[in-house]
Write a protein that holds these residues in place. Structure first.
Motif, PDB file in Angstrom:
ATOM      1  N   LYS A 136     -61.365   7.385 -36.964  1.00 54.27           N
ATOM      2  CA  LYS A 136     -61.875   6.391 -37.898  1.00 54.27           C
ATOM      3  C   LYS A 136     -63.393   6.317 -37.801  1.00 54.27           C
ATOM      4  N   GLN A 137     -63.979   5.752 -38.837  1.00 58.10           N
ATOM      5  CA  GLN A 137     -65.421   5.551 -38.918  1.00 58.10           C
ATOM      6  C   GLN A 137     -66.157   6.835 -38.555  1.00 58.10           C
ATOM      7  N   TYR A 138     -67.040   6.816 -37.573  1.00 55.10           N
ATOM      8  CA  TYR A 138     -67.850   7.998 -37.283  1.00 55.10           C
ATOM      9  C   TYR A 138     -67.026   9.170 -36.766  1.00 55.10           C
ATOM     10  N   ASN A 139     -65.857   8.915 -36.203  1.00 58.52           N
ATOM     11  CA  ASN A 139     -64.997   9.983 -35.704  1.00 58.52           C
ATOM     12  C   ASN A 139     -64.082  10.566 -36.771  1.00 58.52           C
ATOM     13  N   ARG A 140     -64.231  10.104 -37.997  1.00 51.75           N
ATOM     14  CA  ARG A 140     -63.386  10.616 -39.068  1.00 51.75           C
ATOM     15  C   ARG A 140     -63.894  11.986 -39.517  1.00 51.75           C
ATOM     16  N   LEU A 141     -63.014  12.972 -39.484  1.00 50.53           N
ATOM     17  CA  LEU A 141     -63.299  14.284 -40.039  1.00 50.53           C
ATOM     18  C   LEU A 141     -62.951  14.272 -41.522  1.00 50.53           C
ATOM     19  N   ILE A 142     -63.628  15.097 -42.304  1.00 52.59           N
ATOM     20  CA  ILE A 142     -63.310  15.175 -43.724  1.00 52.59           C
ATOM     21  C   ILE A 142     -63.315  16.631 -44.152  1.00 52.59           C
ATOM     22  N   ALA A 143     -62.314  17.016 -44.957  1.00 53.50           N
ATOM     23  CA  ALA A 143     -62.091  18.422 -45.285  1.00 53.50           C
ATOM     24  C   ALA A 143     -62.042  18.644 -46.792  1.00 53.50           C
ATOM     25  N   THR A 144     -62.522  19.806 -47.179  1.00 57.71           N
ATOM     26  CA  THR A 144     -62.409  20.264 -48.560  1.00 57.71           C
ATOM     27  C   THR A 144     -62.091  21.751 -48.520  1.00 57.71           C
ATOM     28  N   ARG A 145     -61.482  22.281 -49.564  1.00 59.31           N
ATOM     29  CA  ARG A 145     -61.085  23.688 -49.540  1.00 59.31           C
ATOM     30  C   ARG A 145     -60.969  24.245 -50.948  1.00 59.31           C
ATOM     31  N   GLY A 146     -61.013  25.571 -51.005  1.00 60.03           N
ATOM     32  CA  GLY A 146     -60.581  26.317 -52.175  1.00 60.03           C
ATOM     33  C   GLY A 146     -59.296  27.034 -51.839  1.00 60.03           C
ATOM     34  N   ASN A 147     -58.984  28.081 -52.561  1.00 55.96           N
ATOM     35  CA  ASN A 147     -57.746  28.817 -52.296  1.00 55.96           C
ATOM     36  C   ASN A 147     -57.822  29.637 -51.008  1.00 55.96           C
ATOM     37  N   ASP A 148     -59.038  30.112 -50.679  1.00 53.47           N
ATOM     38  CA  ASP A 148     -59.166  31.023 -49.539  1.00 53.47           C
ATOM     39  C   ASP A 148     -60.296  30.636 -48.584  1.00 53.47           C
ATOM     40  N   TYR A 149     -60.762  29.411 -48.658  1.00 56.51           N
ATOM     41  CA  TYR A 149     -61.775  28.921 -47.720  1.00 56.51           C
ATOM     42  C   TYR A 149     -61.570  27.428 -47.497  1.00 56.51           C
ATOM     43  N   LEU A 150     -61.989  26.963 -46.325  1.00 57.78           N
ATOM     44  CA  LEU A 150     -61.961  25.531 -46.061  1.00 57.78           C
ATOM     45  C   LEU A 150     -63.211  25.132 -45.290  1.00 57.78           C
ATOM     46  N   LEU A 151     -63.616  23.882 -45.484  1.00 58.16           N
ATOM     47  CA  LEU A 151     -64.806  23.317 -44.852  1.00 58.16           C
ATOM     48  C   LEU A 151     -64.426  21.970 -44.260  1.00 58.16           C
ATOM     49  N   VAL A 152     -64.809  21.733 -43.003  1.00 58.31           N
ATOM     50  CA  VAL A 152     -64.521  20.454 -42.344  1.00 58.31           C
ATOM     51  C   VAL A 152     -65.822  19.913 -41.766  1.00 58.31           C
TER      52      VAL A 152
END
Length: 490
Positions: free
Chosen positions: A382-398
């Motif tokens: 939570k808060q500052y320890n929250r990770l957030i992720a986004t991706r396409g079909n063949d890549y991901l970013l966290v």
């Protein structure tokens, strides 16, 4: 002496010609909303990632030379939008003492022979921005003026027609209604102003800048003139309610700007959205108490990555001194006056110069397929320890703000093997971590910044069959916008 002046003039001319010869964003066609309603793009299909800068008082406080320097620095730092207040007074006055309104809201005689007027100076600024490949986000009138009754419905129609006729053929305009105000305050004025502009100007997108802790979708989700949404996550720290119990956010979520993306998309129809006013670098937390700690570079980075990875179509950065164009002789609204830190000194602050790393990262991968996906993260905080992720079909970013241990599901993208990198968002450095099997993997990011600083970064995983990034790359892309370092012995 004459020779030195000639050299300076020639150098200035060459710089202007270089900027003029560069390919500009609008060379790809006008801006429009993508087919999936989540992003902005050009008519030829080129993605437009909004990398905004906040220059609210640019038209009023900077002279011609200062405006040229500011916009050049914005270009070099990678910004492609600068948000301004067109007027914040009725009349507003610029640095040359020229008023915005010489005959109320009747602009028929505004162009006076031999007078470099308020709107002439704004024309100059817009043309400078065009030379630098920068859009001007035009907040037509600040919300407090409308709330005070200084713009009626009939006058809004006149003002809108004046603005639209003057700027409809400029390629680098984006219209903003509002200006730090709720949409249910004088909505008839905002509708009149917006519809007046849109009836004449068919070339440019339009949005609304809301009050802090709100999204424009709350009032304008089905409004025909609304092309995309913005929210203002604002300047408050966790738990800093400051007596405003009616804000539509839960307690202790004040910094969680990612939450506004989902809340905006809950309104239909879906439209692109971005954070048009997060916490500004070097401004007191909560704004109004100069004794509060200041927001730092790592804070503005966090707001940017949290918002974009949640699905925003871009992000707007701001700096306390720059947005007010502070310099000696000008009082401040928040914190220190212009004799403590000027706007031009603030151009060297780290946050201002680190936003380009986000745009470079996002544009490295297939753009329009990108989605937020928190299922990548097996155990979150939570808060500052929250990770957030986004991706396409063949890549991901966290994005990892605290560099804590991460347990990530690499099966969420294609490929039996994944190449993995760590991306330092404070300097754009890229470190190859190796090739991994497609399964749940635990990562512990390597600390690279001295104690006392936030070591935030992005974990990048890519299908090993894809070549978006090379294993030997040390940065996402060459910093071509930065320009060549000056030889001080020249």
């Amino acid at each position: 002496m004459k020779r030195s002046l000639l050299i300076i003039l020639l150098a200035t001319l060459c710089m202007g010609l270089s900027a003029a010869n560069d390919k500009k964003p609008w060379d790809n066609g006008r801006l429009r909303v993508s087919e999936n309603q989540r992003f902005l793009m050009h008519e030829n299909g080129t993605p437009f990632f909004w990398q905004g800068e906040t220059g609210w008082l640019l038209p009023e406080r900077l002279d011609r030379a200062e405006a040229a320097w500011y916009l050049q620095r914005c270009r070099e730092a990678g910004y492609n939008v600068v948000q301004i207040q067109v007027i914040d007074g009725v009349p507003a006055y610029n640095i040359y003492g020229q008023p915005s309104n010489i005959n109320g809201w009747d602009f028929s005689g505004i162009n006076r022979k031999g007078v470099y007027g308020y709107w002439d100076h704004l024309d100059y600024i817009i043309d400078l921005a065009q030379q630098n490949g920068i859009y001007i986000g035009m907040v037509c009138i600040w919300g407090g003026l409308v709330k005070a009754g200084l713009l009626s419905v009939e006058d809004a129609k006149k003002y809108g027609a004046f603005l639209a006729n003057r700027y409809k053929n400029k390629p680098n305009i984006i219209w903003f209604m509002g200006g730090d105000i709720q949409g249910d305050i004088k909505p008839e004025v905002w509708n009149a102003l917006a519809n007046s502009i849109k009836s004449i100007d068919k070339n440019h997108l339009m949005t609304y800048h809301p009050r802090g802790r709100y999204t424009s979708a709350k009032w304008w989700s089905k409004t025909p003139w609304m092309d995309f949404h913005t929210f203002q996550s604002g300047h408050r720290k966790y738990g800093q309610r400051m007596g405003n119990a009616d804000y539509p956010i839960p307690d202790n979520t004040e910094e969680d700007n990612w939450m506004y993306v989902d809340s905006t998309w809950s309104y239909k129809p879906m439209k692109p959205v971005l954070d048009a006013e997060p916490s500004y670098e070097d401004i007191p937390m909560g704004l109004h108490d100069k004794n509060e700690p200041r927001w730092q570079a790592w804070d503005v980075r966090r707001y940017a990555y949290w918002s974009v990875f949640a699905g925003s179509c871009g992000h707007t950065y701001g700096h306390n001194a720059i947005m007010q164009m502070l310099k000696p002789g000008y009082p401040t609204s928040y914190g220190d006056a212009g004799d403590v830190k000027t706007w031009y000194q603030a151009l060297n602050d780290p946050g201002f110069n680190q936003m380009k790393y986000l745009k470079q990262l996002i544009l490295t991968f297939p753009y329009f397929e990108r989605v937020p996906d928190q299922s990548i993260i097996v155990e979150n905080g939570k808060q500052y320890n929250r990770l957030i992720a986004t991706r396409g079909n063949d890549y991901l970013l966290v994005y990892n703000y605290t560099s804590r241990e991460m347990k990530l599901d690499l099966t969420k993208i294609s490929g039996q093997k994944k190449n993995v990198w760590w991306y330092n968002v404070s300097n754009g450095e890229l470190l190859y971590l190796g090739e991994y099997d497609s399964k749940v993997i635990t990562f512990r990011p390597r600390k690279s910044i001295s104690a006392g600083f936030i070591d935030d970064g992005v974990l990048i995983a890519v299908d090993s069959n894809k070549g978006y990034i090379g294993k030997n790359q040390t940065e996402i892309s060459a910093q071509t916008l930065a320009g060549k370092a000056r030889d001080l012995n020249e």
